[in-house]
Design a protein around this motif. Structure first.
Motif, PDB file in Angstrom:
ATOM      1  N   ARG A  67       0.636  -6.365 -10.227  1.00 38.43           N
ATOM      2  CA  ARG A  67       1.184  -7.680  -9.859  1.00 38.43           C
ATOM      3  C   ARG A  67       2.706  -7.563  -9.750  1.00 38.43           C
ATOM      4  NH1 ARG A  67      -2.163  -8.395 -13.878  1.00 38.43           N
ATOM      5  NH2 ARG A  67      -0.510  -8.894 -15.355  1.00 38.43           N
ATOM      6  N   LEU A  68       3.195  -7.786  -8.547  1.00 40.84           N
ATOM      7  CA  LEU A  68       4.625  -7.668  -8.254  1.00 40.84           C
ATOM      8  C   LEU A  68       5.173  -9.014  -7.817  1.00 40.84           C
ATOM      9  CD1 LEU A  68       7.264  -6.089  -7.607  1.00 40.84           C
ATOM     10  CD2 LEU A  68       6.256  -5.615  -5.348  1.00 40.84           C
ATOM     11  N   LEU A  69       6.233  -9.441  -8.462  1.00 44.13           N
ATOM     12  CA  LEU A  69       6.945 -10.654  -8.080  1.00 44.13           C
ATOM     13  C   LEU A  69       8.308 -10.251  -7.534  1.00 44.13           C
ATOM     14  CD1 LEU A  69       7.088 -13.769  -8.080  1.00 44.13           C
ATOM     15  CD2 LEU A  69       8.027 -13.624 -10.400  1.00 44.13           C
ATOM     16  N   LEU A  70       8.595 -10.661  -6.316  1.00 49.03           N
ATOM     17  CA  LEU A  70       9.882 -10.357  -5.692  1.00 49.03           C
ATOM     18  C   LEU A  70      10.716 -11.626  -5.620  1.00 49.03           C
ATOM     19  CD1 LEU A  70       8.621  -8.001  -2.854  1.00 49.03           C
ATOM     20  CD2 LEU A  70       9.810  -7.353  -4.958  1.00 49.03           C
ATOM     21  N   VAL A  71      11.999 -11.492  -5.935  1.00 54.09           N
ATOM     22  CA  VAL A  71      12.872 -12.659  -6.072  1.00 54.09           C
ATOM     23  C   VAL A  71      14.125 -12.495  -5.228  1.00 54.09           C
ATOM     24  CG1 VAL A  71      14.144 -14.112  -7.702  1.00 54.09           C
ATOM     25  CG2 VAL A  71      12.054 -12.922  -8.452  1.00 54.09           C
ATOM     26  N   HIS A  72      14.426 -13.523  -4.466  1.00 52.48           N
ATOM     27  CA  HIS A  72      15.713 -13.602  -3.767  1.00 52.48           C
ATOM     28  C   HIS A  72      16.556 -14.594  -4.548  1.00 52.48           C
ATOM     29  CE1 HIS A  72      18.782 -14.398  -0.783  1.00 52.48           C
ATOM     30  NE2 HIS A  72      18.383 -13.325  -0.161  1.00 52.48           N
ATOM     31  N   PRO A  73      17.775 -14.221  -4.962  1.00 50.94           N
ATOM     32  CA  PRO A  73      18.604 -15.132  -5.760  1.00 50.94           C
ATOM     33  C   PRO A  73      19.043 -16.353  -4.966  1.00 50.94           C
ATOM     34  CG  PRO A  73      19.820 -13.136  -5.236  1.00 50.94           C
ATOM     35  CD  PRO A  73      18.437 -12.951  -4.707  1.00 50.94           C
ATOM     36  N   SER A  74      19.684 -17.259  -5.659  1.00 47.55           N
ATOM     37  CA  SER A  74      20.117 -18.514  -5.042  1.00 47.55           C
ATOM     38  C   SER A  74      21.128 -18.267  -3.926  1.00 47.55           C
ATOM     39  CB  SER A  74      20.721 -19.441  -6.102  1.00 47.55           C
ATOM     40  OG  SER A  74      21.908 -18.888  -6.605  1.00 47.55           O
ATOM     41  N   GLY A 120       5.741  -6.620   2.199  1.00 48.79           N
ATOM     42  CA  GLY A 120       4.741  -6.087   3.107  1.00 48.79           C
ATOM     43  C   GLY A 120       4.350  -4.661   2.763  1.00 48.79           C
ATOM     44  N   ALA A 121       5.336  -3.839   2.412  1.00 51.13           N
ATOM     45  CA  ALA A 121       5.062  -2.452   2.039  1.00 51.13           C
ATOM     46  C   ALA A 121       4.252  -2.389   0.746  1.00 51.13           C
ATOM     47  CB  ALA A 121       6.370  -1.676   1.895  1.00 51.13           C
ATOM     48  N   ALA A 122       4.571  -3.250  -0.202  1.00 49.37           N
ATOM     49  CA  ALA A 122       3.822  -3.277  -1.465  1.00 49.37           C
ATOM     50  C   ALA A 122       2.394  -3.756  -1.232  1.00 49.37           C
ATOM     51  CB  ALA A 122       4.542  -4.157  -2.481  1.00 49.37           C
ATOM     52  N   LEU A 123       2.221  -4.763  -0.388  1.00 50.25           N
ATOM     53  CA  LEU A 123       0.880  -5.231  -0.044  1.00 50.25           C
ATOM     54  C   LEU A 123       0.066  -4.117   0.611  1.00 50.25           C
ATOM     55  CD1 LEU A 123       1.607  -8.811   1.329  1.00 50.25           C
ATOM     56  CD2 LEU A 123       0.130  -8.248  -0.618  1.00 50.25           C
ATOM     57  N   ALA A 124       0.691  -3.410   1.535  1.00 51.12           N
ATOM     58  CA  ALA A 124       0.013  -2.314   2.235  1.00 51.12           C
ATOM     59  C   ALA A 124      -0.401  -1.205   1.269  1.00 51.12           C
ATOM     60  CB  ALA A 124       0.906  -1.750   3.335  1.00 51.12           C
ATOM     61  N   ALA A 125       0.331  -1.071   0.165  1.00 54.54           N
ATOM     62  CA  ALA A 125       0.007  -0.065  -0.843  1.00 54.54           C
ATOM     63  C   ALA A 125      -1.024  -0.570  -1.844  1.00 54.54           C
ATOM     64  CB  ALA A 125       1.282   0.376  -1.568  1.00 54.54           C
ATOM     65  N   GLY A 126      -1.521  -1.795  -1.641  1.00 51.79           N
ATOM     66  CA  GLY A 126      -2.587  -2.323  -2.488  1.00 51.79           C
ATOM     67  C   GLY A 126      -2.161  -3.178  -3.656  1.00 51.79           C
ATOM     68  N   HIS A 127      -0.898  -3.558  -3.709  1.00 58.47           N
ATOM     69  CA  HIS A 127      -0.412  -4.373  -4.818  1.00 58.47           C
ATOM     70  C   HIS A 127      -0.561  -5.861  -4.502  1.00 58.47           C
ATOM     71  CE1 HIS A 127       1.163  -0.820  -6.781  1.00 58.47           C
ATOM     72  NE2 HIS A 127       1.651  -0.452  -5.609  1.00 58.47           N
ATOM     73  N   GLU A 128      -0.668  -6.665  -5.539  1.00 52.84           N
ATOM     74  CA  GLU A 128      -0.696  -8.121  -5.404  1.00 52.84           C
ATOM     75  C   GLU A 128       0.750  -8.597  -5.477  1.00 52.84           C
ATOM     76  OE1 GLU A 128      -2.731 -12.017  -7.559  1.00 52.84           O
ATOM     77  OE2 GLU A 128      -3.123 -10.013  -8.343  1.00 52.84           O
ATOM     78  N   GLU A 137      11.547  -0.375   1.553  1.00 51.53           N
ATOM     79  CA  GLU A 137      10.170  -0.261   2.044  1.00 51.53           C
ATOM     80  C   GLU A 137       9.518   1.065   1.652  1.00 51.53           C
ATOM     81  OE1 GLU A 137      12.831  -1.300   3.741  1.00 51.53           O
ATOM     82  OE2 GLU A 137      12.268  -2.610   5.401  1.00 51.53           O
ATOM     83  N   PRO A 138      10.171   2.216   1.888  1.00 51.92           N
ATOM     84  CA  PRO A 138       9.522   3.475   1.495  1.00 51.92           C
ATOM     85  C   PRO A 138       9.592   3.742  -0.016  1.00 51.92           C
ATOM     86  CG  PRO A 138      11.629   3.942   2.548  1.00 51.92           C
ATOM     87  CD  PRO A 138      11.386   2.461   2.663  1.00 51.92           C
ATOM     88  N   ALA A 139      10.461   3.019  -0.724  1.00 51.47           N
ATOM     89  CA  ALA A 139      10.642   3.282  -2.157  1.00 51.47           C
ATOM     90  C   ALA A 139       9.693   2.484  -3.040  1.00 51.47           C
ATOM     91  CB  ALA A 139      12.086   2.972  -2.568  1.00 51.47           C
ATOM     92  N   VAL A 140       9.238   1.323  -2.589  1.00 55.89           N
ATOM     93  CA  VAL A 140       8.533   0.417  -3.486  1.00 55.89           C
ATOM     94  C   VAL A 140       7.193   0.979  -3.972  1.00 55.89           C
ATOM     95  CG1 VAL A 140       7.382  -1.030  -1.728  1.00 55.89           C
ATOM     96  CG2 VAL A 140       7.984  -1.997  -3.969  1.00 55.89           C
ATOM     97  N   ALA A 141       6.402   1.580  -3.130  1.00 58.12           N
ATOM     98  CA  ALA A 141       5.091   2.101  -3.575  1.00 58.12           C
ATOM     99  C   ALA A 141       5.245   3.215  -4.614  1.00 58.12           C
ATOM    100  CB  ALA A 141       4.263   2.555  -2.389  1.00 58.12           C
ATOM    101  N   PRO A 142       6.081   4.235  -4.377  1.00 55.26           N
ATOM    102  CA  PRO A 142       6.262   5.255  -5.416  1.00 55.26           C
ATOM    103  C   PRO A 142       6.885   4.691  -6.699  1.00 55.26           C
ATOM    104  CG  PRO A 142       7.104   6.068  -3.327  1.00 55.26           C
ATOM    105  CD  PRO A 142       6.768   4.613  -3.143  1.00 55.26           C
ATOM    106  N   LEU A 143       7.769   3.724  -6.568  1.00 58.58           N
ATOM    107  CA  LEU A 143       8.406   3.116  -7.735  1.00 58.58           C
ATOM    108  C   LEU A 143       7.368   2.429  -8.614  1.00 58.58           C
ATOM    109  CD1 LEU A 143      11.134   2.381  -9.148  1.00 58.58           C
ATOM    110  CD2 LEU A 143      11.051   0.258  -7.830  1.00 58.58           C
ATOM    111  N   LEU A 144       6.464   1.700  -7.977  1.00 58.72           N
ATOM    112  CA  LEU A 144       5.448   0.981  -8.742  1.00 58.72           C
ATOM    113  C   LEU A 144       4.396   1.925  -9.287  1.00 58.72           C
ATOM    114  CD1 LEU A 144       5.051  -2.175  -6.482  1.00 58.72           C
ATOM    115  CD2 LEU A 144       6.383  -1.957  -8.584  1.00 58.72           C
TER     116      LEU A 144
END
Length: 131
Positions: free
Chosen positions: A2-9, A30-38, A124-131
């Motif tokens: 479960r990944l929550l992404l936040v854009h600050p104010s 989108g990249a995280a979704l494609a890697a199977g994450h919620e 985009e290319p970093a998020v899947a390996p990071l998670l």
């Protein structure tokens, strides 16, 4: 995961008021979704900070990522990261974005454990390996 992404104010620490579509954050989502994450996204430019608190409490993210394209948003993001860690102690918190890439070491030091990692470069290319 479960990944929550936040854009600050919206950028209000300067004389310029800026509100931009969080395209980079959406591409990382989108990249995280494609890697199977919620994935969920909270854009604090248009939503109150209480919405972030509610998402953290209901979604119980295992990871939270903050998009930081402006240096002026870093203090806010560190504060929010500290709140996330208090609410979900085992949550992995990371920052990414143009501006934070230049001051990664300083941000990690200032965050004093509230931020686990800073992604430099394209998310985009970093998020899947990071998670």
């Amino acid at each position: 995961m479960r990944l929550l992404l936040v854009h600050p104010s919206a950028l209000m620490y300067s004389e310029i008021f800026l509100r931009l579509e969080p395209l980079g954050l959406e591409r990382v989502a989108g990249a995280a979704l494609a890697a199977g994450h919620e994935v969920r996204v909270v854009d604090l430019q248009v939503l109150p900070v209480a919405r972030l608190r509610d998402e953290v409490r209901s979604f119980r993210p295992e990871a939270v990522g903050f998009s930081l394209n402006y240096l002026a948003n870093i203090p806010e993001a560190i504060d929010l990261a500290q709140k996330v860690k208090r609410e979900v102690p085992g949550c992995f918190v990371f920052f990414g974005g143009h501006s934070v890439s230049f001051v990664a070491e300083e941000v990690l030091e200032q965050a004093a454990g509230a931020v686990d990692a800073v992604v430099r470069g394209e998310g985009e290319p970093a998020v899947a390996p990071l998670l």
